[in-house]
Write an enzyme that holds these catalytic residues in place. Structure first.
Site, mmCIF file in Angstrom:
data_model
loop_
_atom_site.group_PDB
_atom_site.id
_atom_site.type_symbol
_atom_site.label_atom_id
_atom_site.label_comp_id
_atom_site.label_asym_id
_atom_site.label_seq_id
_atom_site.Cartn_x
_atom_site.Cartn_y
_atom_site.Cartn_z
ATOM 1 N N LEU A 1 11.030 4.894 -4.480
ATOM 2 C CA LEU A 1 11.288 5.299 -3.095
ATOM 3 C C LEU A 1 12.111 4.280 -2.311
ATOM 4 C CD1 LEU A 1 7.746 6.745 -2.387
ATOM 5 C CD2 LEU A 1 9.864 8.071 -2.362
ATOM 6 N N SER B 1 -2.462 7.552 7.374
ATOM 7 C CA SER B 1 -3.661 6.715 7.300
ATOM 8 C C SER B 1 -4.231 6.560 8.701
ATOM 9 C CB SER B 1 -3.285 5.328 6.768
ATOM 10 O OG SER B 1 -4.365 4.437 6.934
ATOM 11 N N SER C 1 -1.282 5.978 -10.145
ATOM 12 C CA SER C 1 -2.327 5.068 -9.673
ATOM 13 C C SER C 1 -3.176 5.747 -8.605
ATOM 14 C CB SER C 1 -1.641 3.819 -9.078
ATOM 15 O OG SER C 1 -2.586 2.924 -8.539
ATOM 16 N N GLY C 2 -4.397 5.261 -8.452
ATOM 17 C CA GLY C 2 -5.252 5.622 -7.316
ATOM 18 C C GLY C 2 -5.318 7.105 -6.998
ATOM 19 N N GLY D 1 3.926 8.809 -6.603
ATOM 20 C CA GLY D 1 2.944 7.755 -6.890
ATOM 21 C C GLY D 1 1.815 8.275 -7.766
ATOM 22 N N THR E 1 10.009 2.280 2.360
ATOM 23 C CA THR E 1 9.352 2.909 1.204
ATOM 24 C C THR E 1 8.513 4.107 1.636
ATOM 25 O OG1 THR E 1 9.191 0.723 0.194
ATOM 26 C CG2 THR E 1 7.799 2.466 -0.741
ATOM 27 N N GLY F 1 -2.962 9.245 -6.151
ATOM 28 C CA GLY F 1 -1.918 10.102 -6.730
ATOM 29 C C GLY F 1 -2.299 10.586 -8.118
ATOM 30 N N ASN G 1 2.559 10.924 -1.520
ATOM 31 C CA ASN G 1 1.359 10.099 -1.670
ATOM 32 C C ASN G 1 1.677 8.616 -1.833
ATOM 33 O OD1 ASN G 1 -1.538 9.542 -2.895
ATOM 34 N ND2 ASN G 1 -0.034 8.823 -4.395
ATOM 35 N N TYR H 1 7.116 -9.276 13.058
ATOM 36 C CA TYR H 1 6.545 -8.551 11.916
ATOM 37 C C TYR H 1 5.061 -8.858 11.828
ATOM 38 C CZ TYR H 1 5.351 -7.279 7.140
ATOM 39 O OH TYR H 1 4.741 -6.718 6.052
HETATM 40 N N1 LIG Z 1 -6.585 3.521 -0.518
HETATM 41 C C1 LIG Z 1 -6.831 3.640 0.771
HETATM 42 O O1 LIG Z 1 -7.852 3.146 1.283
HETATM 43 C C2 LIG Z 1 -5.887 4.400 1.669
HETATM 44 C C3 LIG Z 1 -6.242 4.563 3.028
HETATM 45 C C4 LIG Z 1 -5.373 5.257 3.864
HETATM 46 C C5 LIG Z 1 -4.183 5.757 3.364
HETATM 47 N N2 LIG Z 1 -3.863 5.569 2.043
HETATM 48 C C6 LIG Z 1 -2.568 6.100 1.567
HETATM 49 O O2 LIG Z 1 -2.791 6.789 0.354
HETATM 50 C C7 LIG Z 1 -1.619 6.706 -0.458
HETATM 51 C C8 LIG Z 1 -2.021 6.385 -1.889
HETATM 52 O O3 LIG Z 1 -2.592 5.095 -1.915
HETATM 53 P P1 LIG Z 1 -3.535 4.569 -3.081
HETATM 54 O O4 LIG Z 1 -4.738 4.031 -2.423
HETATM 55 O O5 LIG Z 1 -3.665 5.561 -4.152
HETATM 56 O O6 LIG Z 1 -2.668 3.305 -3.575
HETATM 57 P P2 LIG Z 1 -2.185 2.835 -5.032
HETATM 58 O O7 LIG Z 1 -3.265 2.980 -6.020
HETATM 59 O O8 LIG Z 1 -1.595 1.488 -4.815
HETATM 60 O O9 LIG Z 1 -1.048 3.885 -5.353
HETATM 61 C C9 LIG Z 1 0.153 3.862 -4.643
HETATM 62 C C10 LIG Z 1 1.217 4.531 -5.469
HETATM 63 O O10 LIG Z 1 2.459 4.410 -4.773
HETATM 64 C C11 LIG Z 1 3.410 3.890 -5.683
HETATM 65 N N3 LIG Z 1 4.495 3.189 -5.039
HETATM 66 C C12 LIG Z 1 4.429 2.029 -4.346
HETATM 67 N N4 LIG Z 1 5.669 1.652 -3.982
HETATM 68 C C13 LIG Z 1 6.517 2.586 -4.458
HETATM 69 C C14 LIG Z 1 7.917 2.735 -4.437
HETATM 70 N N5 LIG Z 1 8.727 1.830 -3.875
HETATM 71 N N6 LIG Z 1 8.457 3.821 -5.025
HETATM 72 C C15 LIG Z 1 7.678 4.731 -5.621
HETATM 73 N N7 LIG Z 1 6.352 4.638 -5.701
HETATM 74 C C16 LIG Z 1 5.767 3.564 -5.127
HETATM 75 C C17 LIG Z 1 2.606 2.968 -6.587
HETATM 76 O O11 LIG Z 1 3.358 2.644 -7.737
HETATM 77 P P3 LIG Z 1 3.034 1.258 -8.553
HETATM 78 O O12 LIG Z 1 1.723 1.477 -9.206
HETATM 79 O O13 LIG Z 1 4.187 1.171 -9.483
HETATM 80 O O14 LIG Z 1 3.005 0.161 -7.537
HETATM 81 C C18 LIG Z 1 1.417 3.863 -6.836
HETATM 82 O O15 LIG Z 1 1.732 4.845 -7.783
HETATM 83 C C19 LIG Z 1 -0.701 5.688 0.213
HETATM 84 O O16 LIG Z 1 0.320 6.361 0.885
HETATM 85 C C20 LIG Z 1 -1.599 4.987 1.222
HETATM 86 O O17 LIG Z 1 -0.900 4.521 2.339
HETATM 87 C C21 LIG Z 1 -4.706 4.928 1.190
#
Ligand SMILES: NC(=O)c1ccc[n+]([C@@H]2O[C@H](COP(=O)([O-])OP(=O)(O)OC[C@H]3O[C@@H](n4cnc5c(N)ncnc54)[C@H](OP(=O)(O)O)[C@@H]3O)[C@@H](O)[C@H]2O)c1
Length: 312
Positions: A87, A161, A42-43, A39, A134, A45, A113, A183
């Protein structure tokens, strides 16, 4: 700068809520190290990859498509290699594993990530609820596929998380992995993040070389694309009040970079981190029997998926 970082005290290592990924890795040379971040486009990653590459690591950045991975890798300085890894599609994960294995050398860290959160309605793939598949199964296939390439001091880092605390009783509903018996957007996200935590614990138990480790972490709450399914008032409140209370992506990536690289963590494994320090997960996330069961069930699912791909 958020208010909270001034309120929550730093840990004994001097790092805490407000620490950024650059600060947590200041002075560290990762030259000669190879790391993989899922990942990466974005964000958290993207920021994690940027800082690891800034410190000299060669980073395999994976994204759902090669184009997305390429775009992200081109946007950061340093040595990065883009790879596709969808994934939710086992053939894509297998192709990613093979592409890494075609390269010489070992992996010093695999940072799991990528993730999706709180899908409003039940979605399934290969007969399983999509967040579980995923966030957990996709990473299970990736990490177990790459384990032989993990270096003697290699680290597996699972982005869990604090939302794991919202998982159903017992953590994982083994009799409802398809969501057909109920769900909930947050309940099932919580379950998938509980699975990330259990996976790190069980992997930690199974790693064979003493320098290797597997840990899970909560990055903080950060306004990234992850929140895309949060609608209405809660989304608007996050946009308006977020800067006061939430972490920035630079702060959100700090715990991942810390756990993947800090020399002081050699030998620390099977732990859960938050704000760059060891934290306590929900009590039943320490249950060895559930972690073992999840591993065995995931192995069965992996075998079932492999058989399916052979017969098509
Ligand atoms: N942000 C928060 O507040 C927070 C809090 C707790 C935990 N987290 C954890 O931190 C991690 C990163 O989150 P983030 O906030 O950076 O979110 P994000 O900006 O949405 O980034 C998520 C990444 O995962 C990718 N992804 C989603 N579905 C996928 C798939 N099927 N196959 C491969 N890649 C996939 C997305 O790709 P696309 O861009 O193509 O969708 C993106 O690159 C996650 O695991 C999340 O659960 C985040």
């Amino acid at each position: 700068m958020s208010l909270i970082e001034h309120i929550i005290p730093k840990g004994s290592n001097g790092f805490g809520y407000g620490t950024t990924a650059e600060q947590v890795s200041a002075g560290l040379s990762l030259a000669g190290k190879t790391m993989l971040v899922t990942g990466c486009n974005s964000g958290l990653g993207l920021e994690t990859m940027r800082v690891l590459a800034l410190r000299g690591a060669h980073v395999f950045g994976t994204a759902r498509t090669l184009d997305k991975a390429k775009g992200a890798c081109e946007s950061v300085a340093g040595h990065t290699s883009p790879l596709a890894c969808e994934l939710a599609e086992p053939s894509s994960v297998r192709a990613c594993v093979n592409a890494v294995k075609q390269q010489d050398g070992t992996l010093d860290a695999i940072i799991c990530n990528a993730g999706i959160m709180a899908l409003p309605r039940l979605q399934k793939t290969y007969g399983y609820e999509l967040q579980f598949f995923t966030n957990h199964i996709g990473h299970f296939l990736l990490v177990t596929g790459l384990l032989e390439r993990l270096s003697d001091t290699g680290r597996v880092v699972m982005l869990s998380s604090a939302a794991h605390a919202g998982a159903p009783r017992g953590g994982i509903q083994f009799d409802n992995l398809d969501g057909s018996k109920g769900y909930g957007a947050w309940k099932n996200y919580g379950q998938s993040k509980f699975a990330n935590l259990l996976f790190a614990k069980e992997l930690s138990r199974r790693l064979t070389r003493p320098g290797q480790s597997a840990n899970a972490l909560h990055p903080g709450v950060i306004n990234t694309n992850l929140l895309r399914h949060m609608g209405g008032i809660s989304r608007r409140l996050t946009d308006v009040l977020g800067p006061l209370f939430l972490k920035t992506p630079e702060q959100g990536a700090a715990t991942s970079v810390y756990v993947a690289t800090n020399p002081g963590l050699t030998g620390v494994s099977g732990q859960y981190f938050a704000d760059c320090n060891i934290a306590r997960p929900r009590a039943d996330a320490n249950d060895d029997a559930t972690a073992k069961k999840l591993w065995e069930v995931s192995e069965k699912i992996a075998a079932e998926l492999a058989q399916r791909s052979e017969s098509t």
